[in-house]
Scaffold this motif. Structure first.
Motif, PDB file in Angstrom:
ATOM      1  N   ARG A  51       0.841  -1.206   0.000  1.00 55.26           N
ATOM      2  CA  ARG A  51       0.000   0.000   0.000  1.00 55.26           C
ATOM      3  C   ARG A  51       0.874   1.253   0.000  1.00 55.26           C
ATOM      4  O   ARG A  51       0.640   2.192  -0.765  1.00 55.26           O
ATOM      5  N   ARG A  55       1.101   4.117  -2.981  1.00 57.69           N
ATOM      6  CA  ARG A  55       0.895   5.547  -2.708  1.00 57.69           C
ATOM      7  C   ARG A  55       2.112   6.362  -3.127  1.00 57.69           C
ATOM      8  O   ARG A  55       1.984   7.440  -3.704  1.00 57.69           O
ATOM      9  N   SER A  93      -4.368   9.342   0.593  1.00 56.01           N
ATOM     10  CA  SER A  93      -5.537   8.456   0.565  1.00 56.01           C
ATOM     11  C   SER A  93      -6.797   9.184   0.092  1.00 56.01           C
ATOM     12  O   SER A  93      -7.771   8.545  -0.308  1.00 56.01           O
ATOM     13  N   ARG A  96      -7.941  10.868  -5.840  1.00 59.11           N
ATOM     14  CA  ARG A  96      -8.703  10.039  -6.755  1.00 59.11           C
ATOM     15  C   ARG A  96      -8.188  10.305  -8.164  1.00 59.11           C
ATOM     16  O   ARG A  96      -7.926  11.462  -8.520  1.00 59.11           O
ATOM     17  N   ASN A 110      -6.470   6.194 -16.357  1.00 63.24           N
ATOM     18  CA  ASN A 110      -6.426   4.730 -16.422  1.00 63.24           C
ATOM     19  C   ASN A 110      -5.200   4.177 -15.711  1.00 63.24           C
ATOM     20  O   ASN A 110      -5.288   3.190 -14.976  1.00 63.24           O
ATOM     21  N   THR A 113      -5.647   4.702 -11.968  1.00 65.98           N
ATOM     22  CA  THR A 113      -6.686   3.799 -11.468  1.00 65.98           C
ATOM     23  C   THR A 113      -6.115   2.402 -11.274  1.00 65.98           C
ATOM     24  O   THR A 113      -6.402   1.741 -10.274  1.00 65.98           O
ATOM     25  N   MET A 114      -5.284   1.959 -12.216  1.00 68.59           N
ATOM     26  CA  MET A 114      -4.663   0.637 -12.098  1.00 68.59           C
ATOM     27  C   MET A 114      -3.806   0.562 -10.833  1.00 68.59           C
ATOM     28  O   MET A 114      -3.889  -0.399 -10.067  1.00 68.59           O
ATOM     29  N   TYR A 116      -3.912   2.687  -8.196  1.00 68.94           N
ATOM     30  CA  TYR A 116      -4.694   3.060  -7.010  1.00 68.94           C
ATOM     31  C   TYR A 116      -5.610   1.933  -6.542  1.00 68.94           C
ATOM     32  O   TYR A 116      -5.922   1.846  -5.366  1.00 68.94           O
ATOM     33  N   THR A 117      -6.040   1.085  -7.453  1.00 66.65           N
ATOM     34  CA  THR A 117      -6.946   0.000  -7.087  1.00 66.65           C
ATOM     35  C   THR A 117      -6.201  -1.320  -6.874  1.00 66.65           C
ATOM     36  O   THR A 117      -6.838  -2.372  -6.828  1.00 66.65           O
ATOM     37  N   THR A 118      -4.906  -1.267  -6.746  1.00 69.81           N
ATOM     38  CA  THR A 118      -4.112  -2.477  -6.500  1.00 69.81           C
ATOM     39  C   THR A 118      -4.562  -3.118  -5.207  1.00 69.81           C
ATOM     40  O   THR A 118      -4.752  -2.452  -4.195  1.00 69.81           O
ATOM     41  N   ALA A 119      -4.740  -4.430  -5.253  1.00 67.71           N
ATOM     42  CA  ALA A 119      -5.150  -5.165  -4.056  1.00 67.71           C
ATOM     43  C   ALA A 119      -4.307  -6.422  -3.924  1.00 67.71           C
ATOM     44  O   ALA A 119      -3.895  -7.009  -4.928  1.00 67.71           O
TER      45      ALA A 119
END
Length: 121
Positions: A51, A55, A93, A96, A110, A113-114, A116-119
Motif C-alpha cells: 500500500r 501511494r 488516501s 482520486r 487509467n 486507477t490501475m 490506485y486500485t491495487t489489491a
C-alpha cells in the motif's frame, strides 16, 4: 510350495525413496517455528508495504508530470495536485484518479486507477 516374490534391491530402494519424498510433501512449514512471527502478521506487513509503495508511486507520477522535462513543460493540473499531496501535504488516501479532468487525461486516469486500485489477496 509357492513362495512370495521378493523385490530386487533396486526396486526396494526406489520404493523407499518414493515413500520418503511423499512423506516430505505432507510436512507444512510454519513461519512461527522459524521466525517467531505469525503468518497473519507477515501477510499484514506485506499488505502495508505494498500500500505504501502504491501511494509513493502515485505521488512520484504526479511529481514527474508536474516538473515536466527539458522537452515538455510541467502539467498545471499535476502541479496543483503536487502542491496538495506533495511533501508535508494532504494524505494521499484522499486522492482520486478522477482529479485529472479533461478528455486528454484518459490515459493518466487509467494508469492511476490501475495503481490506485491495487489489491493483495
Amino acid at each position: 510350495m509357492k513362495r512370495g516374490r521378493i523385490l530386487s534391491p533396486g526396486r526396494s530402494l526406489a520404493s523407499l525413496g518414493t515413500i520418503v519424498i511423499l512423506a516430505g510433501c505432507a510436512i507444512k512449514p510454519v513461519p512461527d517455528d522459524v521466525t517467531g512471527v505469525s503468518t497473519y502478521a507477515i501477510a499484514r506487513q506485506i499488505r502495508c508495504e505494498t500500500r505504501a509503495a502504491a501511494r509513493e508511486r502515485v505521488v512520484t507520477y504526479i511529481k514527474n508530470l508536474a516538473e515536466g522535462s527539458q522537452y515538455i513543460a510541467g502539467d498545471p493540473q499535476a502541479q496543483q495536485l503536487l502542491a496538495r499531496y506533495g511533501d508535508g501535504g494532504e494524505d494521499i488516501s484522499t486522492f482520486r484518479p478522477s482529479m485529472f479532468t479533461g478528455p486528454l487525461e484518459v490515459e493518466r486516469r487509467n494508469y492511476l486507477t490501475m495503481i490506485y486500485t491495487t489489491a493483495i489477496a
